[in-house]
Write a protein that holds these residues in place. Structure first.
Motif, PDB file in Angstrom:
ATOM      1  N   ALA A 185     -13.720  45.430  30.900  1.00 59.02           N
ATOM      2  CA  ALA A 185     -14.490  44.220  30.619  1.00 59.02           C
ATOM      3  C   ALA A 185     -15.927  44.384  31.110  1.00 59.02           C
ATOM      4  O   ALA A 185     -16.225  45.236  31.958  1.00 59.02           O
ATOM      5  CB  ALA A 185     -13.834  43.010  31.286  1.00 59.02           C
ATOM      6  N   ASP A 186     -16.831  43.565  30.582  1.00 60.38           N
ATOM      7  CA  ASP A 186     -18.244  43.638  30.945  1.00 60.38           C
ATOM      8  C   ASP A 186     -18.493  43.105  32.354  1.00 60.38           C
ATOM      9  O   ASP A 186     -17.815  42.159  32.796  1.00 60.38           O
ATOM     10  CB  ASP A 186     -19.083  42.807  29.970  1.00 60.38           C
ATOM     11  N   PRO A 187     -19.514  43.640  33.058  1.00 62.90           N
ATOM     12  CA  PRO A 187     -19.973  42.992  34.298  1.00 62.90           C
ATOM     13  C   PRO A 187     -20.612  41.657  33.954  1.00 62.90           C
ATOM     14  O   PRO A 187     -21.246  41.503  32.902  1.00 62.90           O
ATOM     15  CB  PRO A 187     -21.003  43.982  34.858  1.00 62.90           C
ATOM     16  N   VAL A 188     -20.418  40.690  34.829  1.00 63.95           N
ATOM     17  CA  VAL A 188     -20.873  39.322  34.560  1.00 63.95           C
ATOM     18  C   VAL A 188     -21.853  38.882  35.641  1.00 63.95           C
ATOM     19  O   VAL A 188     -21.619  39.096  36.830  1.00 63.95           O
ATOM     20  CB  VAL A 188     -19.669  38.349  34.520  1.00 63.95           C
ATOM     21  N   GLY A 189     -22.931  38.250  35.197  1.00 60.76           N
ATOM     22  CA  GLY A 189     -23.830  37.590  36.132  1.00 60.76           C
ATOM     23  C   GLY A 189     -23.342  36.171  36.365  1.00 60.76           C
ATOM     24  O   GLY A 189     -23.422  35.334  35.463  1.00 60.76           O
ATOM     25  N   ALA A 190     -22.785  35.886  37.532  1.00 61.27           N
ATOM     26  CA  ALA A 190     -22.235  34.565  37.850  1.00 61.27           C
ATOM     27  C   ALA A 190     -23.238  33.794  38.696  1.00 61.27           C
ATOM     28  O   ALA A 190     -23.646  34.254  39.770  1.00 61.27           O
ATOM     29  CB  ALA A 190     -20.911  34.697  38.592  1.00 61.27           C
TER      30      ALA A 190
ATOM     31  N   GLY B  86     -17.104  39.851  41.319  1.00 55.23           N
ATOM     32  CA  GLY B  86     -18.011  40.840  40.767  1.00 55.23           C
ATOM     33  C   GLY B  86     -19.199  41.154  41.662  1.00 55.23           C
ATOM     34  O   GLY B  86     -19.354  40.619  42.765  1.00 55.23           O
ATOM     35  N   GLU B  87     -20.066  42.013  41.159  1.00 50.88           N
ATOM     36  CA  GLU B  87     -21.216  42.505  41.923  1.00 50.88           C
ATOM     37  C   GLU B  87     -22.479  41.697  41.687  1.00 50.88           C
ATOM     38  O   GLU B  87     -23.496  41.935  42.342  1.00 50.88           O
ATOM     39  CB  GLU B  87     -21.482  43.971  41.565  1.00 50.88           C
TER      40      GLU B  87
ATOM     41  N   CYS C 181     -30.155  40.258  37.292  1.00 48.77           N
ATOM     42  CA  CYS C 181     -29.163  40.621  36.274  1.00 48.77           C
ATOM     43  C   CYS C 181     -29.805  41.488  35.194  1.00 48.77           C
ATOM     44  O   CYS C 181     -29.222  42.496  34.762  1.00 48.77           O
ATOM     45  CB  CYS C 181     -28.565  39.367  35.650  1.00 48.77           C
ATOM     46  N   ASN C 182     -30.986  41.099  34.752  1.00 42.05           N
ATOM     47  CA  ASN C 182     -31.683  41.888  33.735  1.00 42.05           C
ATOM     48  C   ASN C 182     -31.929  43.310  34.217  1.00 42.05           C
ATOM     49  O   ASN C 182     -31.743  44.286  33.478  1.00 42.05           O
ATOM     50  CB  ASN C 182     -33.016  41.229  33.372  1.00 42.05           C
ATOM     51  N   ALA C 183     -32.341  43.439  35.469  1.00 41.99           N
ATOM     52  CA  ALA C 183     -32.630  44.759  36.023  1.00 41.99           C
ATOM     53  C   ALA C 183     -31.374  45.621  36.097  1.00 41.99           C
ATOM     54  O   ALA C 183     -31.454  46.855  35.973  1.00 41.99           O
ATOM     55  CB  ALA C 183     -33.249  44.607  37.413  1.00 41.99           C
ATOM     56  N   ALA C 184     -30.227  44.984  36.280  1.00 43.27           N
ATOM     57  CA  ALA C 184     -28.952  45.712  36.369  1.00 43.27           C
ATOM     58  C   ALA C 184     -28.316  45.932  35.004  1.00 43.27           C
ATOM     59  O   ALA C 184     -27.230  46.523  34.913  1.00 43.27           O
ATOM     60  CB  ALA C 184     -27.999  44.959  37.291  1.00 43.27           C
ATOM     61  N   GLY C 185     -28.949  45.447  33.948  1.00 46.42           N
ATOM     62  CA  GLY C 185     -28.404  45.608  32.606  1.00 46.42           C
ATOM     63  C   GLY C 185     -27.264  44.660  32.278  1.00 46.42           C
ATOM     64  O   GLY C 185     -26.514  44.896  31.330  1.00 46.42           O
ATOM     65  N   VAL C 186     -27.132  43.572  33.042  1.00 48.59           N
ATOM     66  CA  VAL C 186     -26.071  42.596  32.801  1.00 48.59           C
ATOM     67  C   VAL C 186     -26.530  41.631  31.710  1.00 48.59           C
ATOM     68  O   VAL C 186     -27.593  41.003  31.836  1.00 48.59           O
ATOM     69  CB  VAL C 186     -25.734  41.820  34.089  1.00 48.59           C
ATOM     70  N   THR C 187     -25.730  41.494  30.667  1.00 53.56           N
ATOM     71  CA  THR C 187     -26.150  40.671  29.518  1.00 53.56           C
ATOM     72  C   THR C 187     -25.183  39.546  29.183  1.00 53.56           C
ATOM     73  O   THR C 187     -25.316  38.908  28.144  1.00 53.56           O
ATOM     74  CB  THR C 187     -26.346  41.555  28.270  1.00 53.56           C
TER      75      THR C 187
ATOM     76  N   TYR D 254     -16.053  33.113  34.423  1.00 57.80           N
ATOM     77  CA  TYR D 254     -16.359  34.519  34.669  1.00 57.80           C
ATOM     78  C   TYR D 254     -15.573  35.423  33.714  1.00 57.80           C
ATOM     79  O   TYR D 254     -16.141  36.279  33.024  1.00 57.80           O
ATOM     80  CB  TYR D 254     -16.026  34.870  36.121  1.00 57.80           C
ATOM     81  N   PHE D 255     -14.255  35.230  33.651  1.00 61.92           N
ATOM     82  CA  PHE D 255     -13.430  36.096  32.792  1.00 61.92           C
ATOM     83  C   PHE D 255     -13.713  35.862  31.311  1.00 61.92           C
ATOM     84  O   PHE D 255     -13.601  36.780  30.496  1.00 61.92           O
ATOM     85  CB  PHE D 255     -11.952  35.905  33.108  1.00 61.92           C
TER      86      PHE D 255
END
Length: 560
Positions: free
Chosen positions: A74-79, A95-96, A127-133, A183-184
């Motif tokens: 699954a994708d990483p999530v910006g929460a 998550g991170e 989140c943008n810097a980490a590539g989280v979309t 989140y999920f």
């Protein structure tokens, strides 16, 4: 006619059902590298029998969302979370990329501290810097006042492929559950929407033009594919849900019962009380985190036809690993199917390969092939019996919720075990020896789950909250937020909740006759300030229960 497709861990099953019953069926090996190949092959098989124009409705159940979480794909999530006073949002960290913002809403939906949008913009930059979309935005008591979550969506949406808001999943309270649900939902959004794209493309290429395409939810109901794109978390555990709806479709169950769906990878277990399936009333746990995803109460264990057999000095065991198909079908290691082959319980593929596999397993420990096979089958049956007993004990340790009622203090005492799935008939005699309850195998045991998917009807639930002192009304799941007069009554609230639910069902193409709306909760409490009553706090919950289409049930129902 109605088409149902159940994508399982080992097989993909498909059926086509008309007013006269099952018209066509197919059972194909699931392509784990590309589940959409399996769906396309299943659709093509059905269309080849009845013609592409015969399919008016297509319902699918899929393991895709579940697998993405379990397998870590699954994708990483910006929460982005705001809790205010009370429970620390850090207790629900996932998550991170988890950010806690200042801001607060109280239990009546009043904003007591403005959301820190500068901190939200900083979280977005990280989140943008980490590539989280993909993102999830959750504020405590957002079901009473969603404006802070809506403001976060406005900020995040231009920089995100998906933004899941906590208040959109349920009107029920539960801050931690709401965080996990949002989140999920975002975590599986991308993989699930690729699935939807491919399903729609396959349907077009095969010349199939159903009136509606739907996906089975964890609660045993369906939702249109178009709606499910925004709510993919609801498709978690749709496979076990298909099993439950399948047994409801083909059998008239009136007693306390156990349902076993023995597949190639797992055995799914469900329990009925007085003929009604049990539900996880508060919501299921996903990856160990409680959520607000309402679901039928099931349990899955790693025992199936393709479960690998292992031999040690201590024991001969089946599962929980699946390493491929049986050796009789070219697989790498002996499985339960190979054991059944060797014992002449079934006849699949090349029995010599099954014998060679069992011989190779047993030789280092001094066991003959027949001894390994017999012990493996016994182990599989004993595991199923033991897990059923543990599940029933667990159910009886707390209040029992069925799709109809809370059965407080009621003990579930099964008198029948209904068995479905590919190996059901082969194992039925052995299961009867293991269980004191009567074991029943329906005629359509091999594709009952696909029948359940085909005949499941839409479900939905809404909660309406009205605070007449504050002059505010919300229906979170439908995105309704409006002002309300101080004389707004419980009867008016019940009528509005039911009407808005019916309107929503009509908007997604559900036939009101197939999906009756009922009120399951209605409460009203006076609001007092000082010595004066200033209004009422009103809550209404309406729902459409899971069920199968009555007209088609008559066509597929059997003597069970």
């Amino acid at each position: 006619m109605l088409c149902g497709i159940d994508v399982g861990g080992t097989h993909t099953d498909a059926v086509l059902i008309g007013p006269e019953g099952v018209v066509a069926c197919a059972k194909l090996r699931t392509n784990h590298d590309d589940l959409l190949v399996s769906i396309r092959e299943a659709l093509a098989s059905i269309a080849a029998v009845a013609g592409p124009g015969a399919i008016s409705r297509l319902n699918l159940s899929t393991t895709l969302s579940t697998n993405a979480i379990v397998e870590g794909t699954a994708d990483p999530v910006g929460a982005i979370v705001s809790g205010g006073p009370g429970i620390d949002p850090e207790a629900y960290r996932l998550g991170e990329h988890y950010y806690v913002l200042p801001g607060a809403i109280d239990h009546r939906g009043r904003e007591t501290a403005a959301l820190d949008m500068a901190a939200a913009r900083e979280a977005l930059r990280a989140c943008n810097a980490a590539g989280v979309t993909v993102h999830a935005a959750v504020t405590k008591f957002s079901t009473r006042h969603p404006e802070q979550e809506l403001a976060l969506r406005e900020l995040l949406a231009p920089h995100s492929d998906c933004v899941s808001l906590g208040h959109e999943f349920s009107g029920r309270l539960g801050f931690g559950r709401r965080i996990a649900t949002a989140y999920f939902n975002s975590a599986v959004w991308r993989v699930y929407n690729r699935f939807c794209d491919a399903v729609e493309q396959s349907v077009r290429e095969l010349g199939i033009a159903p009136d509606i395409i739907s996906v089975l939810k964890a609660d045993g109901g369906t939702m249109p594919l178009a709606v499910s794109r925004a709510l993919p978390v609801q498709s978690i555990l749709s496979g076990p849900a298909a099993s439950v709806m399948g047994i409801i479709a083909v059998c008239d169950i009136a007693e306390d019962s156990v349902i076993l769906d023995i597949g190639g990878t797992t055995t799914d277990i469900a329990v009925f009380a007085a003929g009604a399936p049990l539900v996880e009333n508060e919501g299921i746990a996903i990856a160990g985190r409680p959520t607000l995803v309402r679901a039928l109460r099931t349990r899955s264990i790693g025992v199936g036809g393709d479960s690998a057999v292992s031999v040690s000095r201590e024991a001969i065991r089946v599962g929980p690993r699946r390493l491929g198909p049986p050796m009789a079908l070219g697989g790498p290691v002996p499985t339960l199917v190979d054991a059944l082959n060797l014992q002449n319980v079934i006849a699949v593929g090349d029995p010599r390969a099954s014998y060679a596999g069992m011989a190779a397993l047993g030789a280092p420990h001094g066991f003959e092939p027949d001894e390994v096979a017999e012990a493996a089958i016994l182990n599989a049956v004993n595991q199923i019996r033991s897990e059923v007993a543990a599940f029933v004990r667990e159910i009886n340790d707390r209040p029992v919720y069925t799709i109809f009622d809370l059965l407080e203090g009621r003990q579930v005492r099964p008198t029948r075990v209904y068995v479905m799935g590919g190996p059901a008939l082969a194992l039925s005699a052995l299961l009867q020896d293991a269980f004191s309850e009567e074991v029943v195998v329906p005629e359509s045991f091999a594709v009952a789950n696909a029948i359940g998917a085909a005949l499941a009807r839409p479900t939905f639930s809404v909660e309406l909250f009205a605070d007449t002192a504050a002059g505010r009304l919300t229906i979170p799941a439908l995105g309704v937020a409006r002002s309300v007069a101080d004389n707004y009554s419980p009867a008016a609230a019940e009528g509005e909740a039911a009407t808005r639910l019916r309107d929503y069902l009509a908007s997604i193409g559900a036939d009101p006759g197939e999906a009756p709306v009922e009120t399951v909760e209605l409460s009203s409490f006076p609001m007092v300030e000082g010595q004066t009553q200033v209004g009422h706090n009103i809550r209404v919950a309406c729902q459409v229960r899971p069920g199968v289409l009555a007209a088609y049930k008559q066509a597929v129902s059997q003597s069970c």
